[in-house]
Design an enzyme around this catalytic site. Structure first.
Site, PDB file in Angstrom:
ATOM      1  N   GLU A   1       0.818  -1.214   0.000  1.00  0.00           N
ATOM      2  CA  GLU A   1       0.000   0.000   0.000  1.00  0.00           C
ATOM      3  C   GLU A   1       0.855   1.269   0.000  1.00  0.00           C
ATOM      4  OE1 GLU A   1      -2.282  -0.543   3.537  1.00  0.00           O
ATOM      5  OE2 GLU A   1      -3.608  -2.051   2.645  1.00  0.00           O
TER       6      GLU A   1
ATOM      7  N   GLU B   1      -6.106  -7.534  -0.882  1.00  0.00           N
ATOM      8  CA  GLU B   1      -6.562  -7.681   0.498  1.00  0.00           C
ATOM      9  C   GLU B   1      -8.024  -7.273   0.580  1.00  0.00           C
ATOM     10  OE1 GLU B   1      -4.301  -5.520   3.383  1.00  0.00           O
ATOM     11  OE2 GLU B   1      -2.359  -6.106   2.542  1.00  0.00           O
TER      12      GLU B   1
END
Length: 424
Positions: free
Chosen positions: A223, A361
């Site tokens: 991320e 995710e």
């Protein structure tokens, strides 16, 4: 990166709240003065690293050069993460000379075993994402960019266990103490050093796994690519970066392009390996912005793009009330189903262009008393259904919560187990 509940990131909360999806600024001010001279990440440096070729796999495995990312998406089916394990982080200078399995347990997870991957396959998963913190055993703070042989060996062993279980496997560099913030540093030498770390790291990883076949996929980041390129780091001593949103996009695009070029240049099966490109903040809307560019690749139809999905954040992320919102303890209205489908439909722009889409995710935290929130199974089922509809690959974030990695291995909730169980 470290997770809360079943693994939803604290930092992802900040990301979701602070991200602006309006127009990108084309200039920036530092202490009231216009800053100039930004040229983006510097990857021109040539790095020297030791020979990290696999000692276990001397002969190249078969590599299907004709299958496409969209076709592989169907084969990858439902996926799961080996969360809070190989990416559990403490840093070289904090725990020198520890064994790899010490790090695996830092965030409350059991030592990885071969049986875990067999249990994942039996539960209905066809792919696994293995996040890794490579600087755990790299003394980068002192300018040494060599990954410990022990860590490389351990990750390769775990990858082999997963492959032998019949799973597709993704490995990446995951949070890793957020050294990534060096890319946005106020100091020129740190921005330069960030490029050296990235190239050194991926040269070693790519060379180690260059003989592996197309069931192994490399992911450019987690991320970190986006606004978090401005994060504080161990070397910045409290000085956060100052890249504008425009510059964060530009730097993200350059990092992803470096990733593709570097992996391809290492030869062997890496010339055709499927590569997973991290989206901007792995956020759907931010990744769909025109400023985000997929890298140019020498081979066709071998790229995926990664986004994560924890929406609505007050339901998926919060386990107790916070200053920015109260916990939403149920999900499943007609409006909420429609909102999720609308989010997933946005990524169709990538599949229409021939790129695979991986939801790297997704998940829902439990309540603070560890009870399961109302509608959790329905939310999960909706993610899986939307991925099937649009041919995306969903990768459940798991940290020994709903899916136990200790005996007896498998789902502890029947409604969750039913989502992934395959019809016999």
């Amino acid at each position: 990166m470290k997770k809360i509940g079943i693994g939803i990131t604290v930092l992802a909360v900040t990301l979701l709240l602070s991200l602006s999806l309006t127009s990108c600024k084309k200039s920036r001010k530092v202490n009231g003065n216009l800053a100039t001279g930004y040229v983006g990440a510097d990857f021109s440096v040539k790095v020297k690293v030791p020979d990290t070729s696999s000692k276990f796999l001397k002969t190249a495995q078969p590599m299907d050069k004709n299958i496409t990312a969209l076709e592989v998406s169907k084969l990858m089916g439902n996926g799961i993460n080996l969360g809070n394990t190989m990416e559990a982080y403490r840093g070289w200078n904090q725990y020198k000379n520890k064994e790899v399995t010490f790090y695996e347990q830092l965030w409350g997870q059991p030592v990885t075993k071969e049986e875990m991957f067999k249990a994942m396959k039996e539960a209905g998963f066809d792919s696994v994402r293995i996040p890794v913190a490579w600087t755990n055993m790299m003394n980068y703070e002192d300018g040494d960019y060599v990954i410990s042989e022990k860590l490389l060996n351990r990750v390769e062993l775990i990858v082999n266990w997963a492959l032998n279980a019949g799973l597709y496997v993704i490995i990446n560099d995951h949070w890793d103490g957020q050294w990534w913030g060096m890319f946005g540093s106020l100091k020129t030498e740190q921005r330069y050093q960030a490029g050296v770390i990235y190239k050194s790291m991926w040269t070693q990883i790519a060379n180690r796994f260059k003989n592996y076949g197309d069931h192994l996929i490399f992911e450019s980041a987690n991320e970190e690519l986006g606004s978090r390129l401005n994060d504080d780091t161990a070397l910045s001593k409290g000085l956060k970066g100052n890249l504008s949103q425009y510059e964060c996009y530009d730097c993200t695009n350059k990092i992803n392009q470096c990733f593709v070029d570097l992996v391809r240049s290492t030869g062997g099966n890496n010339k055709y390996r499927f590569l997973l490109i991290a989206g901007y903040n792995t956020d759907i809307d931010a990744t769909c912005e025109v400023s985000y560019k997929m890298p140019v690749d020498k081979v066709k139809n071998r790229l995926f793009v990664s986004v994560h999905y924890y929406t609505p954040s007050t339901y998926c992320i919060l386990d107790k009330d916070a200053s920015w919102g109260k916990v939403k303890r149920s999900w499943g209205s007609e409006k909420e189903y429609a909102a999720m489908e609308a989010d997933f439909a946005k990524m169709k722009k990538f599949t229409d262009a021939g790129y695979g889409v991986i939801i790297g995710e997704y998940g829902v935290s439990r309540n603070s008393d560890q009870t399961i929130k109302e509608g959790t199974a329905a939310w999960m089922q909706s993610v899986v259904d939307n991925c099937e509809k649009y041919n995306y690959v969903p990768m459940l974030w798991e940290t020994n919560g709903f899916f136990k990695k200790t005996e007896p291995m498998g789902f502890i909730d029947e409604a969750m187990a039913a989502i992934y169980k395959k019809d016999n």
